[in-house]
Design an enzyme around this catalytic site. Structure first.
Site, PDB file in Angstrom:
ATOM      1  N   SER A   1       5.435  -6.927   3.296  1.00 35.66           N
ATOM      2  CA  SER A   1       6.012  -7.253   4.606  1.00 35.66           C
ATOM      3  C   SER A   1       6.788  -8.571   4.552  1.00 35.66           C
ATOM      4  O   SER A   1       6.553  -9.410   3.666  1.00 35.66           O
ATOM      5  CB  SER A   1       4.896  -7.332   5.638  1.00 35.66           C
ATOM      6  OG  SER A   1       3.980  -8.330   5.246  1.00 35.66           O
TER       7      SER A   1
ATOM      8  N   PHE B   1       0.817  -1.220   0.000  1.00 36.07           N
ATOM      9  CA  PHE B   1       0.000   0.000   0.000  1.00 36.07           C
ATOM     10  C   PHE B   1       0.849   1.267   0.000  1.00 36.07           C
ATOM     11  O   PHE B   1       0.374   2.332  -0.399  1.00 36.07           O
ATOM     12  CB  PHE B   1      -0.930   0.012   1.232  1.00 36.07           C
ATOM     13  CG  PHE B   1      -0.253   0.454   2.505  1.00 36.07           C
ATOM     14  CD1 PHE B   1      -0.113   1.818   2.793  1.00 36.07           C
ATOM     15  CD2 PHE B   1       0.287  -0.461   3.396  1.00 36.07           C
ATOM     16  CE1 PHE B   1       0.534   2.236   3.950  1.00 36.07           C
ATOM     17  CE2 PHE B   1       0.939  -0.048   4.543  1.00 36.07           C
ATOM     18  CZ  PHE B   1       1.073   1.300   4.825  1.00 36.07           C
TER      19      PHE B   1
ATOM     20  N   GLU C   1       9.063  -4.037  13.225  1.00 40.81           N
ATOM     21  CA  GLU C   1       8.865  -2.947  12.260  1.00 40.81           C
ATOM     22  C   GLU C   1       7.547  -2.268  12.635  1.00 40.81           C
ATOM     23  O   GLU C   1       6.476  -2.871  12.549  1.00 40.81           O
ATOM     24  CB  GLU C   1       8.776  -3.498  10.829  1.00 40.81           C
ATOM     25  CG  GLU C   1       8.573  -2.398   9.812  1.00 40.81           C
ATOM     26  CD  GLU C   1       8.390  -2.900   8.375  1.00 40.81           C
ATOM     27  OE1 GLU C   1       7.815  -3.975   8.162  1.00 40.81           O
ATOM     28  OE2 GLU C   1       8.829  -2.176   7.461  1.00 40.81           O
TER      29      GLU C   1
ATOM     30  N   GLU D   1      -5.003  -3.685  -1.917  1.00 35.77           N
ATOM     31  CA  GLU D   1      -6.444  -3.407  -1.911  1.00 35.77           C
ATOM     32  C   GLU D   1      -6.775  -2.149  -1.104  1.00 35.77           C
ATOM     33  O   GLU D   1      -7.908  -1.675  -1.114  1.00 35.77           O
ATOM     34  CB  GLU D   1      -7.206  -4.624  -1.355  1.00 35.77           C
ATOM     35  CG  GLU D   1      -6.925  -4.993   0.099  1.00 35.77           C
ATOM     36  CD  GLU D   1      -5.661  -5.854   0.299  1.00 35.77           C
ATOM     37  OE1 GLU D   1      -4.681  -5.677  -0.450  1.00 35.77           O
ATOM     38  OE2 GLU D   1      -5.662  -6.669   1.230  1.00 35.77           O
TER      39      GLU D   1
ATOM     40  N   CYS E   1       9.420   1.926   3.383  1.00 32.47           N
ATOM     41  CA  CYS E   1      10.304   0.801   3.677  1.00 32.47           C
ATOM     42  C   CYS E   1      11.726   1.292   3.915  1.00 32.47           C
ATOM     43  O   CYS E   1      12.560   0.565   4.422  1.00 32.47           O
ATOM     44  CB  CYS E   1      10.292  -0.180   2.523  1.00 32.47           C
ATOM     45  SG  CYS E   1      10.793   0.604   0.998  1.00 32.47           S
TER      46      CYS E   1
ATOM     47  N   LYS F   1      -1.122  -7.040  -9.221  1.00 32.16           N
ATOM     48  CA  LYS F   1      -2.106  -7.165  -8.122  1.00 32.16           C
ATOM     49  C   LYS F   1      -1.668  -6.132  -7.077  1.00 32.16           C
ATOM     50  O   LYS F   1      -0.808  -6.389  -6.237  1.00 32.16           O
ATOM     51  CB  LYS F   1      -2.060  -8.587  -7.544  1.00 32.16           C
ATOM     52  CG  LYS F   1      -3.319  -9.057  -6.821  1.00 32.16           C
ATOM     53  CD  LYS F   1      -3.801  -8.180  -5.704  1.00 32.16           C
ATOM     54  CE  LYS F   1      -3.061  -8.367  -4.400  1.00 32.16           C
ATOM     55  NZ  LYS F   1      -3.443  -7.362  -3.381  1.00 32.16           N
TER      56      LYS F   1
HETATM   57  P1  NAD Z   1       1.627  -6.554   3.049  1.00 34.29           P
HETATM   58  O1  NAD Z   1       2.669  -7.610   3.089  1.00 34.29           O
HETATM   59  O2  NAD Z   1       0.531  -6.619   4.053  1.00 34.29           O
HETATM   60  O3  NAD Z   1       0.891  -6.565   1.610  1.00 34.29           O
HETATM   61  C1  NAD Z   1       1.625  -6.565   0.414  1.00 34.29           C
HETATM   62  C2  NAD Z   1       0.804  -7.256  -0.664  1.00 34.29           C
HETATM   63  O4  NAD Z   1       0.551  -8.608  -0.258  1.00 34.29           O
HETATM   64  C3  NAD Z   1      -0.565  -6.610  -0.905  1.00 34.29           C
HETATM   65  O5  NAD Z   1      -0.824  -6.630  -2.284  1.00 34.29           O
HETATM   66  C4  NAD Z   1      -1.516  -7.508  -0.139  1.00 34.29           C
HETATM   67  O6  NAD Z   1      -2.808  -7.561  -0.716  1.00 34.29           O
HETATM   68  C5  NAD Z   1      -0.842  -8.860  -0.196  1.00 34.29           C
HETATM   69  N1  NAD Z   1      -1.115  -9.672   1.005  1.00 34.29           N
HETATM   70  C6  NAD Z   1      -1.318  -9.223   2.280  1.00 34.29           C
HETATM   71  N2  NAD Z   1      -1.523 -10.273   3.113  1.00 34.29           N
HETATM   72  C7  NAD Z   1      -1.448 -11.384   2.355  1.00 34.29           C
HETATM   73  C8  NAD Z   1      -1.580 -12.788   2.657  1.00 34.29           C
HETATM   74  N3  NAD Z   1      -1.833 -13.232   3.885  1.00 34.29           N
HETATM   75  N4  NAD Z   1      -1.430 -13.660   1.650  1.00 34.29           N
HETATM   76  C9  NAD Z   1      -1.173 -13.223   0.392  1.00 34.29           C
HETATM   77  N5  NAD Z   1      -1.048 -11.922   0.063  1.00 34.29           N
HETATM   78  C10 NAD Z   1      -1.180 -11.011   1.025  1.00 34.29           C
HETATM   79  O7  NAD Z   1       2.371  -5.149   3.088  1.00 34.29           O
HETATM   80  P2  NAD Z   1       1.727  -3.695   3.197  1.00 34.29           P
HETATM   81  O8  NAD Z   1       1.181  -3.506   4.564  1.00 34.29           O
HETATM   82  O9  NAD Z   1       0.847  -3.444   2.036  1.00 34.29           O
HETATM   83  O10 NAD Z   1       3.040  -2.806   3.007  1.00 34.29           O
HETATM   84  C11 NAD Z   1       3.911  -2.476   4.044  1.00 34.29           C
HETATM   85  C12 NAD Z   1       5.069  -3.439   4.126  1.00 34.29           C
HETATM   86  O11 NAD Z   1       5.766  -3.468   2.893  1.00 34.29           O
HETATM   87  C13 NAD Z   1       6.109  -3.019   5.154  1.00 34.29           C
HETATM   88  O12 NAD Z   1       6.565  -4.164   5.818  1.00 34.29           O
HETATM   89  C14 NAD Z   1       7.220  -2.398   4.327  1.00 34.29           C
HETATM   90  O13 NAD Z   1       8.498  -2.424   4.905  1.00 34.29           O
HETATM   91  C15 NAD Z   1       7.166  -3.269   3.120  1.00 34.29           C
HETATM   92  N6  NAD Z   1       7.772  -2.618   1.967  1.00 34.29           N
HETATM   93  C16 NAD Z   1       8.989  -3.054   1.577  1.00 34.29           C
HETATM   94  C17 NAD Z   1       9.616  -2.452   0.516  1.00 34.29           C
HETATM   95  C18 NAD Z   1      10.973  -2.914   0.063  1.00 34.29           C
HETATM   96  O14 NAD Z   1      11.431  -2.425  -0.941  1.00 34.29           O
HETATM   97  N7  NAD Z   1      11.625  -3.824   0.744  1.00 34.29           N
HETATM   98  C19 NAD Z   1       8.989  -1.403  -0.172  1.00 34.29           C
HETATM   99  C20 NAD Z   1       7.737  -0.988   0.253  1.00 34.29           C
HETATM  100  C21 NAD Z   1       7.127  -1.614   1.331  1.00 34.29           C
END
Ligand code: NAD
Length: 507
Positions: A236, A159, A392, A186, A291, A183
């Site tokens: 994450s 997000f 985090e 959401e 991030c 994808k």
């Molecule tokens: P998230 O892991 O909750 O979601 C990321 C994606 O995975 C979304 O599209 C979501 O719909 C999907 N998702 C969520 N739960 C899922 C599940 N149980 N099974 C399958 N798919 C699932 O992350 P977020 O909250 O959207 O974003 C924040 C996180 O992203 C933080 O941890 C941040 O550090 C990380 N991030 C990392 C970088 C990097 O370059 N390393 C860059 C941006 C964000």
């Protein structure tokens, strides 16, 4: 007058984008998208089923056959046109981001600009796809290498950068000749559809770029679909690990970027004004939902005594408010749940014994009482056993950890399971050089708090911040979205004739 335009007002339903248009088939599940500054739901987003993902893959596979065969000139021409359209519409895109993510307008525009960089990099792709040629590897035999597209590839994104992170992926994937299925999160899905419309307007054939919205069901369908050759993920760490393990088990190429806990080490000889500016900018920009945000500041020796008053002075001047309001430095958190989670960490930090120097929990934004606002928070005397240090938090909470020596500070950074970004602040070139060599982190800043590499370098962390072998964009991105092939060729000559059962050797 805000920068809200027609694009932001009309989109109340966000559907999938398949075959160059909005999906018209039935949708059984929907999600609500909230405006974090008001707490109101302004948009509904479709959640894809396995069947919808399958439809998207079939359409993408058919489109990729032609697109993969299109000339480099045709493919890059689309990228140039897309670049122009993005440039023209970037304020509209930024407004969509602010409305659904909450980040302030200038920050949202910054994100689009950093994504644009990757599009510009993709415009020069022919240079990077050039293979190698060796004449006469054997007598009258030549050898050369080429890189070819994988087919249909997918991206699953978080997000916090709804425009930039997808742009780390699809411009390169598409310019390399793949079809791409996105994808997005959401929580803020509109930027993805906005990109899809612009790509189509830029002349990208229908089906080469698709968007399927949804949650974990859509993700599982992508991971198990035999028609998808590779998956790029950013999000994450627990989900990144799951994506990597599941995707590779299904035979796909996977790069999965995870979470972070970025440290900023401040040595006693640092320019303390620069360090204070940087800690506040990198700690609270985008409400800490980056991030590459700084969340642990390691003050070495007596640095804390001189640095903390300067940080507090700057924090007192930060204006927290709706992202589309002029003068706001920091917007709300993304959802109500995330707001409670981050606030819970501040409560926990206090009970764990850290000193809360600035408490943002009492902040109220007038006229936006239902928004998910949390003021910037500053902890001192944080230790490595505390949860506020170990987890985090992903919010506007900066923790100061004190270290007696450089070695102790380096040890803290290197013992951390995450290794996305890190920064050192010092005026000692030798110390900085030593740190750059000794620190076990993927992206390092020297007097730079958020060292996000330019598009022509690759972005990625180490350890639990990235699963897989390739970082995103730059040369590694091109490598990820293509496969190598080596051709050995000869045009028959009399001396080639004759049966020889021995293993081919160069003559
Ligand atoms: P998230 O892991 O909750 O979601 C990321 C994606 O995975 C979304 O599209 C979501 O719909 C999907 N998702 C969520 N739960 C899922 C599940 N149980 N099974 C399958 N798919 C699932 O992350 P977020 O909250 O959207 O974003 C924040 C996180 O992203 C933080 O941890 C941040 O550090 C990380 N991030 C990392 C970088 C990097 O370059 N390393 C860059 C941006 C964000």
């Amino acid at each position: 007058m805000t920068n809200e335009t027609q694009a932001t007002r009309e989109l109340t339903v966000v559907n999938h984008w398949i075959g160059g248009k909005h999906y018209a088939g039935p949708t059984e599940r929907w999600g609500d998208v909230f405006n974090p500054a008001t707490g109101e739901s302004s948009t509904r987003v479709a959640f894809a089923s396995e069947k919808v993902v399958d439809e998207a893959v079939k359409v993408a596979a058919a489109a990729q056959k032609k697109w993969g065969a299109a000339s480099l000139a045709q493919r890059t021409r689309v990228m140039f046109a897309f670049r122009q359209l993005l440039e023209k519409h970037k304020v509209e895109m930024a407004a969509l981001i602010t409305r659904e993510h909450g980040k302030v307008a200038s920050d949202a525009l910054g994100e689009v600009n950093r994504g644009l960089e990757v599009v510009e990099f993709a415009c020069g792709l022919p240079q990077l796809l050039k293979g190698e040629f060796s004449e006469n590897v054997s007598t009258d035999v030549d050898s050369y290498s080429i890189r070819q597209a994988l087919g249909v590839v997918a991206g699953i994104t978080p997000f916090n950068f709804p425009a930039m992170v997808p742009m780390w992926m699809y411009p390169l994937a598409i310019a390399c000749g793949n079809a791409f299925i996105l994808k997005p999160s959401e929580k803020d899905p509109s930027a993805a559809n906005f990109s899809a419309k612009l790509l189509r307007e830029a002349g990208l054939p229908a089906g080469v770029f698709s968007v399927v919205h949804g949650d974990k069901l859509a993700v599982a369908a992508i991971l198990h679909h035999p028609g998808i050759a590779a998956v790029s993920f950013v999000g994450s760490t627990p989900i990144a690990r799951y994506i990597y393990e599941t995707g590779t088990r299904a035979g796909k190429r996977v790069q999965a970027l995870g979470g972070a806990k970025n440290h900023m080490v401040v040595l006693p000889d640092a320019d303390m004004d620069l360090a204070a500016d940087s800690a506040v900018s990198a700690g609270f920009g985008s409400a800490g939902e980056r991030c590459m945000a700084i969340s642990a500041l390691v003050a070495v020796g007596d640095a804390a005594e001189r640095l903390l008053p300067k940080i507090q002075e700057r924090m007192a001047k930060l204006k927290v408010g709706p992202g589309n309001e002029a003068g706001a430095d920091m917007g709300p958190l993304v959802t109500r749940e995330h707001h409670s989670r981050v606030k819970g960490y501040v409560d926990k930090g206090e009970s764990e014994g850290a000193r809360l120097l600035v408490d943002g929990r009492t902040l109220k934004v007038k006229g936006h009482e239902d928004g998910y606002f949390l003021g910037p928070c500053l902890f001192d005397q944080v230790t490595r056993d505390m949860n506020i240090y170990k987890d985090e938090i992903f919010g506007p909470v900066l923790s100061v950890v004190r270290a007696k020596t450089y070695d102790e500070a380096l040890g803290l950074v290197n013992d951390n399971p995450w290794a996305n970004g890190v920064a050192i602040f010092t005026n000692d070139g030798g110390a900085a050089r030593r740190f750059q060599n000794e620190v076990q982190v993927g992206m390092v800043g020297i007097n730079v708090p958020i060292p996000v590499p330019m598009a022509y370098y690759s972005f990625g962390g180490w350890k639990s911040s990235l699963f897989g072998d390739s970082h995103v964009h730059g040369k590694e991105g091109v490598h990820f979205y293509t496969r190598g092939k080596v051709v050995t060729s000869r045009w028959p000559q009399p001396h080639h004739r004759g049966v020889n059962l021995g293993f081919p050797q160069m003559k």
